[in-house]
Design an enzyme around this catalytic site. Structure first.
Site, PDB file in Angstrom:
ATOM      1  N   GLU A 204      -5.602 -10.627  -1.851  1.00 58.80           N
ATOM      2  CA  GLU A 204      -6.325 -10.564  -0.565  1.00 58.80           C
ATOM      3  C   GLU A 204      -7.847 -10.589  -0.763  1.00 58.80           C
ATOM      4  OE1 GLU A 204      -4.989  -7.421   2.007  1.00 58.80           O
ATOM      5  OE2 GLU A 204      -2.898  -7.624   1.423  1.00 58.80           O
TER       6      GLU A 204
ATOM      7  N   GLU B 279       0.801  -1.229   0.000  1.00 63.11           N
ATOM      8  CA  GLU B 279       0.000   0.000   0.000  1.00 63.11           C
ATOM      9  C   GLU B 279       0.834   1.279   0.000  1.00 63.11           C
ATOM     10  OE1 GLU B 279      -2.873  -0.477   3.159  1.00 63.11           O
ATOM     11  OE2 GLU B 279      -3.258  -2.543   2.568  1.00 63.11           O
TER      12      GLU B 279
HETATM   13  O1  G3I Z   1      -2.053  -9.913  18.474  1.00 58.47           O
HETATM   14  C1  G3I Z   1      -2.621  -8.804  19.178  1.00 58.47           C
HETATM   15  C2  G3I Z   1      -3.236  -9.257  20.491  1.00 58.47           C
HETATM   16  O2  G3I Z   1      -2.205  -9.739  21.332  1.00 58.47           O
HETATM   17  C3  G3I Z   1      -3.963  -8.080  21.160  1.00 58.47           C
HETATM   18  O3  G3I Z   1      -4.602  -8.525  22.332  1.00 58.47           O
HETATM   19  C4  G3I Z   1      -4.992  -7.522  20.171  1.00 58.47           C
HETATM   20  C5  G3I Z   1      -5.754  -6.347  20.741  1.00 58.47           C
HETATM   21  O4  G3I Z   1      -4.913  -5.222  20.763  1.00 58.47           O
HETATM   22  O5  G3I Z   1      -4.316  -7.075  18.971  1.00 58.47           O
HETATM   23  C6  G3I Z   1      -3.693  -8.176  18.306  1.00 58.47           C
HETATM   24  O6  G3I Z   1      -3.063  -7.704  17.142  1.00 58.47           O
HETATM   25  C7  G3I Z   1      -3.992  -7.362  16.109  1.00 58.47           C
HETATM   26  C8  G3I Z   1      -3.710  -8.257  14.898  1.00 58.47           C
HETATM   27  O7  G3I Z   1      -4.529  -7.870  13.782  1.00 58.47           O
HETATM   28  C9  G3I Z   1      -3.957  -9.734  15.200  1.00 58.47           C
HETATM   29  O8  G3I Z   1      -5.325  -9.910  15.484  1.00 58.47           O
HETATM   30  C10 G3I Z   1      -3.754  -5.903  15.738  1.00 58.47           C
HETATM   31  O9  G3I Z   1      -4.141  -5.087  16.828  1.00 58.47           O
HETATM   32  C11 G3I Z   1      -4.593  -5.547  14.524  1.00 58.47           C
HETATM   33  O10 G3I Z   1      -4.251  -4.224  14.077  1.00 58.47           O
HETATM   34  C12 G3I Z   1      -4.247  -6.517  13.378  1.00 58.47           C
HETATM   35  O11 G3I Z   1      -5.108  -6.201  12.300  1.00 58.47           O
HETATM   36  C13 G3I Z   1      -4.640  -6.718  11.028  1.00 58.47           C
HETATM   37  C14 G3I Z   1      -4.438  -5.524  10.072  1.00 58.47           C
HETATM   38  O12 G3I Z   1      -4.069  -6.014   8.778  1.00 58.47           O
HETATM   39  C15 G3I Z   1      -3.332  -4.600  10.564  1.00 58.47           C
HETATM   40  O13 G3I Z   1      -2.115  -5.286  10.582  1.00 58.47           O
HETATM   41  C16 G3I Z   1      -5.712  -7.655  10.472  1.00 58.47           C
HETATM   42  O14 G3I Z   1      -5.801  -8.826  11.282  1.00 58.47           O
HETATM   43  C17 G3I Z   1      -5.354  -8.054   9.045  1.00 58.47           C
HETATM   44  O15 G3I Z   1      -6.418  -8.802   8.460  1.00 58.47           O
HETATM   45  C18 G3I Z   1      -5.120  -6.808   8.198  1.00 58.47           C
HETATM   46  O16 G3I Z   1      -4.704  -7.234   6.939  1.00 58.47           O
HETATM   47  C19 G3I Z   1      -4.422  -6.161   6.014  1.00 58.47           C
HETATM   48  C20 G3I Z   1      -3.221  -6.575   5.175  1.00 58.47           C
HETATM   49  O17 G3I Z   1      -2.114  -6.816   6.027  1.00 58.47           O
HETATM   50  C21 G3I Z   1      -2.899  -5.504   4.139  1.00 58.47           C
HETATM   51  N1  G3I Z   1      -4.068  -5.248   3.291  1.00 58.47           N
HETATM   52  C22 G3I Z   1      -5.269  -4.863   4.059  1.00 58.47           C
HETATM   53  C23 G3I Z   1      -5.617  -5.949   5.066  1.00 58.47           C
HETATM   54  C24 G3I Z   1      -6.881  -5.595   5.821  1.00 58.47           C
HETATM   55  O18 G3I Z   1      -6.668  -4.428   6.575  1.00 58.47           O
END
Ligand code: G3I
Length: 338
Positions: free
Chosen positions: A254, A145
């Site tokens: 994705e 991105e």
């Molecule tokens: O692992 C921690 C956990 O320990 C904690 O308790 C919890 C609450 O704070 O957070 C957890 O981490 C989260 C992680 O997902 C795992 O669930 C992060 O906060 C959260 O920001 C993260 O979100 C991911 C997001 O990318 C940001 O990295 C989504 O699962 C994931 O599906 C999403 O994927 C992105 C691609 O990488 C790029 N393209 C868009 C796509 C959707 O946004």
């Protein structure tokens, strides 16, 4: 839309076989993002993935905040688990992602390094991460991105701030040096494909390729909103052909189709039919494009989809429901591949 499955002369009969089996007959990788908690905690998750896909991508386990949470401190436990899982099931791996403006730990986000130090930190991260999986990751999302939210220029991130616009090319160079066998991708999205943002993504890819950057492909994410006729195969083929004209491969990286959930918390039959139509258009676009052999979805079961947590009132975005039952979209992809 393909005719319904039945024994007619000119109609396709759906083969009720795993997507990875049907895809392999067309030299097409069928993949999904993998939730590392589901992989360890949900006993139904591994069998579903092992049956249906031959490519996996870490939903979060290989992001900077996961693998280098502190400077010089690397944590590969979850990433290793995914790569080992893939090895056990004959799956290819997509690495995601080496450089992104999100999932950046504070020690990077708040850094005030000079250019040289920032370049060295970026080089060490990419060299360490890519080098660890040398020969075991088929494709890397080197930069995710990069286009600004408003489509104008590059998205602000610590590397743009401390290094400048050439941080993109440097990231590809470091990845190439660390694993010459991996295919290196630029990965981005367009909420209204193929809109203005797609133009910017293609232009950036063309610029990188013409400048001799170590880039091999462009991934378009396709997080689809579930509106009827939102996109069609012709538009996918057109964009992928333009990417091909720059000498680059294209990939669906994705795919998911989120649906607004009704009062009972699930979509109706019309919505599921629209979802199947949109997944079909995406797959047919990839199949028709001469430079697309990768069709990866962002989750395979609604049970572990990112959508409900991100978009209140939406969900049901994947091929299998919360109870791991196949949805019309899964049967439709089987039909397209049959
Ligand atoms: O692992 C921690 C956990 O320990 C904690 O308790 C919890 C609450 O704070 O957070 C957890 O981490 C989260 C992680 O997902 C795992 O669930 C992060 O906060 C959260 O920001 C993260 O979100 C991911 C997001 O990318 C940001 O990295 C989504 O699962 C994931 O599906 C999403 O994927 C992105 C691609 O990488 C790029 N393209 C868009 C796509 C959707 O946004």
């Amino acid at each position: 839309m393909l005719a319904a499955a039945c024994g007619g002369d000119d109609e396709v009969v759906r083969r009720d076989e795993p997507l990875r089996v049907l895809g392999a007959e067309r030299d097409l990788r069928i993949g999904t993002a993998v939730d590392d908690v589901a992989l360890t905690d949900d006993p139904r998750y591994e069998p579903l993935l092992a049956r249906e896909v031959d490519m996996v991508v870490a939903e979060n386990a290989m992001k900077w905040s996961s693998v280098q949470p502190e400077r010089g401190v690397f944590d590969f436990e979850a990433a290793d688990r995914l790569v080992d899982f893939a090895g056990r099931h004959g799956m290819a791996v997509r690495g995601h992602t080496l450089l992104w403006h999100r999932s950046v730990p504070d020690w990077v986000a708040d850094a005030q390094w000079g250019r040289d130090e920032a370049v060295e930190v970026l080089r060490e991260h990419i060299t360490t991460v890519v080098g660890r999986y040398r020969g075991r990751v088929e494709q890397w999302d080197v930069v995710n991105e990069p286009i600004a939210r408003d489509g104008d220029g590059l998205e602000a991130n610590p590397w743009l701030r401390m290094i400048g616009p050439d941080h993109v090319a440097l990231a590809f160079e470091f990845a190439r040096d660390a694993d010459p066998t991996a295919e290196l991708y630029l990965n981005d999205f367009d909420g209204s494909f193929p809109g203005e943002r797609t133009e910017r993504v293609v232009e950036l890819a063309e610029q990188l390729a013409s400048a001799g950057t170590a880039i091999d492909g462009v991934g378009i994410q396709f997080h689809v909103l579930g509106r009827p006729d939102e996109l069609d195969a012709d538009a996918v083929v057109d964009v992928f052909d333009r990417i091909g004209a720059a000498g680059l491969d294209a990939a669906v990286t994705e795919a998911d189709v989120r649906l607004e959930l009704g009062a009972e918390g699930r979509p109706d039959d019309d919505q599921l039919h629209t979802q199947a139509d949109l997944y079909e258009e995406l797959l047919r676009g990839c199949l028709r494009a001469v430079n697309c052999d990768t069709f990866v979805m962002w989750g395979l079961t609604d049970r572990w989809s990112w959508v409900p947590g991100q978009f209140e009132g939406f969900g049901a975005a994947t091929l299998f429901d919360d109870d791991y039952r196949p949805k019309p979209a899964h049967e439709r992809l089987q039909l397209v591949l049959s």
